[in-house]
Motif scaffolding. Structure first.
Motif, short mmCIF file in Angstrom:
data_model
loop_
_atom_site.label_atom_id
_atom_site.label_comp_id
_atom_site.label_asym_id
_atom_site.label_seq_id
_atom_site.Cartn_x
_atom_site.Cartn_y
_atom_site.Cartn_z
N THR A 1 -24.83 -21.28 -36.16
CA THR A 1 -24.06 -21.88 -37.44
C THR A 1 -25.12 -21.89 -38.65
OG1 THR A 1 -21.81 -22.54 -36.32
CG2 THR A 1 -22.13 -23.18 -38.20
N LYS A 2 -26.53 -22.74 -38.19
CA LYS A 2 -26.97 -22.95 -39.66
C LYS A 2 -27.98 -21.87 -39.80
CE LYS A 2 -27.98 -27.51 -37.95
NZ LYS A 2 -29.07 -28.60 -37.55
N VAL A 3 -28.10 -21.47 -39.03
CA VAL A 3 -28.40 -20.17 -39.10
C VAL A 3 -28.53 -19.47 -40.33
CG1 VAL A 3 -29.62 -17.12 -38.26
CG2 VAL A 3 -30.40 -19.93 -36.95
N LEU B 1 -37.10 -28.37 -35.00
CA LEU B 1 -35.57 -27.37 -35.41
C LEU B 1 -36.32 -26.52 -36.23
CD1 LEU B 1 -33.05 -27.50 -36.15
CD2 LEU B 1 -33.22 -28.46 -37.95
N SER B 2 -37.25 -26.24 -36.78
CA SER B 2 -37.25 -25.74 -37.65
C SER B 2 -38.51 -24.21 -36.74
CB SER B 2 -38.67 -25.45 -38.21
OG SER B 2 -40.09 -26.46 -37.61
N ALA B 3 -38.54 -24.50 -35.10
CA ALA B 3 -39.16 -23.63 -34.67
C ALA B 3 -37.96 -22.82 -34.23
CB ALA B 3 -40.11 -24.60 -33.23
N ARG B 4 -36.83 -23.18 -33.38
CA ARG B 4 -36.00 -22.76 -33.23
C ARG B 4 -35.17 -21.78 -33.95
NH1 ARG B 4 -34.44 -28.53 -30.77
NH2 ARG B 4 -33.10 -28.12 -32.26
N LEU B 5 -34.87 -22.64 -35.06
CA LEU B 5 -34.59 -21.72 -36.93
C LEU B 5 -35.42 -20.15 -36.75
CD1 LEU B 5 -33.81 -23.96 -39.19
CD2 LEU B 5 -32.14 -22.79 -37.31
N SER B 6 -36.89 -20.75 -36.70
CA SER B 6 -37.78 -19.16 -36.26
C SER B 6 -37.34 -18.46 -35.17
CB SER B 6 -39.28 -20.09 -37.15
OG SER B 6 -40.05 -18.85 -37.09
N GLU B 7 -37.36 -19.09 -34.01
CA GLU B 7 -36.98 -18.25 -33.47
C GLU B 7 -35.32 -17.49 -32.90
OE1 GLU B 7 -36.78 -18.87 -28.61
OE2 GLU B 7 -36.49 -20.22 -29.19
N LYS B 8 -34.57 -18.26 -33.72
CA LYS B 8 -33.32 -16.80 -33.70
C LYS B 8 -33.81 -16.21 -34.93
CE LYS B 8 -30.16 -20.75 -32.13
NZ LYS B 8 -29.89 -19.41 -30.46
N PHE B 9 -34.33 -16.21 -36.03
CA PHE B 9 -34.67 -14.94 -36.92
C PHE B 9 -35.43 -14.62 -36.24
CE2 PHE B 9 -32.90 -18.31 -40.02
CZ PHE B 9 -32.75 -17.23 -40.82
N GLY B 10 -35.93 -14.38 -35.64
CA GLY B 10 -36.91 -14.12 -34.71
C GLY B 10 -36.25 -12.71 -34.53
N ILE C 1 -36.81 -11.46 -42.47
CA ILE C 1 -38.19 -11.36 -42.36
C ILE C 1 -39.09 -12.16 -43.09
CG2 ILE C 1 -39.38 -9.39 -43.49
CD1 ILE C 1 -40.58 -10.88 -40.03
N LEU C 2 -38.44 -12.60 -44.61
CA LEU C 2 -38.72 -13.50 -45.58
C LEU C 2 -38.15 -14.75 -45.04
CD1 LEU C 2 -38.97 -11.73 -48.25
CD2 LEU C 2 -40.70 -12.40 -47.55
N ILE C 3 -37.61 -15.11 -44.16
CA ILE C 3 -36.44 -16.65 -43.98
C ILE C 3 -37.98 -17.00 -42.77
CG2 ILE C 3 -34.67 -17.42 -42.90
CD1 ILE C 3 -33.12 -15.75 -44.61
N ARG C 4 -37.82 -15.97 -41.54
CA ARG C 4 -38.92 -16.08 -40.72
C ARG C 4 -40.44 -16.37 -41.55
NH1 ARG C 4 -40.63 -12.41 -36.26
NH2 ARG C 4 -41.42 -13.81 -34.66
N ALA C 5 -40.61 -15.58 -42.38
CA ALA C 5 -41.48 -16.00 -42.76
C ALA C 5 -42.44 -17.48 -43.47
CB ALA C 5 -42.31 -15.31 -43.66
N GLY C 6 -41.09 -17.54 -44.10
CA GLY C 6 -40.87 -19.21 -44.93
C GLY C 6 -41.19 -20.65 -44.17
#
Length: 399
Positions: A222-224, A268-277, A64-69
């Motif tokens: 993979t980036k996640v 890209l940051s939006a997609r990464l945030s979505e995956k962490f969500g 959740i902290l990664i997603r927050a960041g």
């Protein structure tokens, strides 16, 4: 262990859906599942699972902290710099003061014991607050005045401040002299944590960017995994270096994610945030069911009405501290009230350190644990319900 994991997810998700259906936050169902299936009621969770409960909870917090960041815009945070800094320690100080003034009268504690209790109870729960602030940032509620960003940053530092104070007060209560220099660990851990996270974020982005320039196309999934593994490594660095210097691993994780968000392209940051969500869906179940499993309901029954009164008196002091932090800002009365509500929940820190005074042999150990358990049961649902039901009415939606 596999049976325990099945119980956690199947019963936890079912209870969360049930509570959501009747209009209550999912967290209440998850906490209730943990309490009922934990070792102090039905005892359906095996010892192997409970033995790694703390590590699993930390993993969930990392997600959740990664997603927050990845959702945090640093330029927005700069707009509220002073209140965000004050929110990281002033509310906790006021709450601890409430325990020092009233716990000796209501609960019969000495002043050092009241300090220990205040430090245990003084931390806000990032596990309850952070995901909701991320949601507010995504839905653009309060973002015009950077309210979610301010609460997110303050809550992240609040825990570090309180845990360092707890170590100092525990030493005092045990009859040993506490070194005032230990308080320097608070700013040191914050600064070193942020610096470590920034360096890790820059290095990680450089590696990924170099691989892309040389023709290696790395999938977002993979980036996640790479980012998640790097975050776990930062948490390990905190533990490895704790004998030599203090570092906040959680702040390092959030700072690393902030750097990646700032350097990466917005899609890209939006997609990464979505995956962490999506990862958070499972992590949330693990976190709150296992927090509930740490709650010994027997201690709750022995606490009594004075313990409940003490918790609410301390929350009044905490609210005064939050209101003081808001002086000089452009926040309306409703927005300030939302900040007060957002700083009510307690769960993760209390579950982690609530039993330490008892294990250390302090006479106040049982009552401290009792009040910590009560605080989780009362404030986690209270704060969650308060935030969920007020943010649309108290905060302005940015167009």
């Amino acid at each position: 262990m596999l049976l325990s994991v099945a119980v956690i997810f199947l019963l936890g998700l079912s209870a969360a859906a049930l509570f959501q259906k009747i209009g209550l936050p999912r967290i209440i169902g998850l906490l209730a599942t943990g309490i009922v299936t934990g070792p102090f009621v039905l005892n359906w969770l095996d010892a192997d699972t409970l033995s790694i409960s703390a590590e699993l909870r930390r993993m969930a917090l990392v997600i959740i902290l990664i997603r927050a960041g990845l959702s945090l815009n640093l330029s927005d945070l700069k707009k509220v710099g002073r209140p965000a800094v004050l929110m990281s320690f002033v509310p906790a100080c006021f709450e601890i003061l409430g325990y020092i003034l009233f716990a000796p009268k209501l609960l019969g504690l000495s002043v050092p014991e009241a300090c220990v209790m205040g430090a245990v109870l003084g931390a806000v729960s990032p596990a309850v607050v952070v995901p909701r602030m991320v949601t507010l940032m995504e839905e653009k509620y309060g973002t015009k005045k950077s309210i979610p960003q301010m609460i997110l940053a303050g809550a992240s530092c609040d825990d570090i401040f309180v845990i360092v104070l707890f170590s100092t007060f525990l030493t005092m209560a045990q009859g040993n002299s506490a070194n005032a220099a230990d308080l320097l660990n608070i700013p040191v851990s914050i600064v070193t944590g942020i610096c470590l996270g920034v360096c890790a974020g820059l290095l990680l982005f450089f590696i990924l960017e170099t691989a892309f320039r040389h023709g290696y196309k790395i999938r977002n999934t993979t980036k996640v995994l790479i980012i998640l593994a790097s975050a776990f490594l930062l948490m390990s660095v905190e533990k490895a270096l704790q004998s030599y210097m203090t570092i906040s691993g959680l702040l390092a994780v959030a700072a690393m994610a902030c750097v990646i968000r700032g350097k990466a392209e917005k899609p890209l940051s939006a997609r990464l945030s979505e995956k962490f969500g999506k990862l958070w869906i499972g992590a949330e179940v693990l976190l709150f069911v296992l927090v509930g499993a740490t709650v010994d309901i027997r201690y709750t029954m022995s606490a009594g009405i004075m313990a409940v009164l003490m918790i609410f008196l301390a929350l009044v002091f905490r609210s005064l501290g939050i209101w003081l932090c808001m002086l000089g800002t452009q926040l309306t009365g409703k927005e300030r009230l939302f900040c007060v509500i957002a700083y009510l929940p307690k769960a993760t820190v209390q579950a982690a350190i609530g039993s330490v005074p008892l294990a250390a042999g302090l006479p106040c150990g049982k009552i401290v644990l009792s009040v910590a358990v009560l605080a989780i049961i009362i404030t986690a649902p209270l704060g969650a319900i308060g935030m969920d039901y007020t943010y649309k009415h108290f905060l302005e939606k940015e167009q």
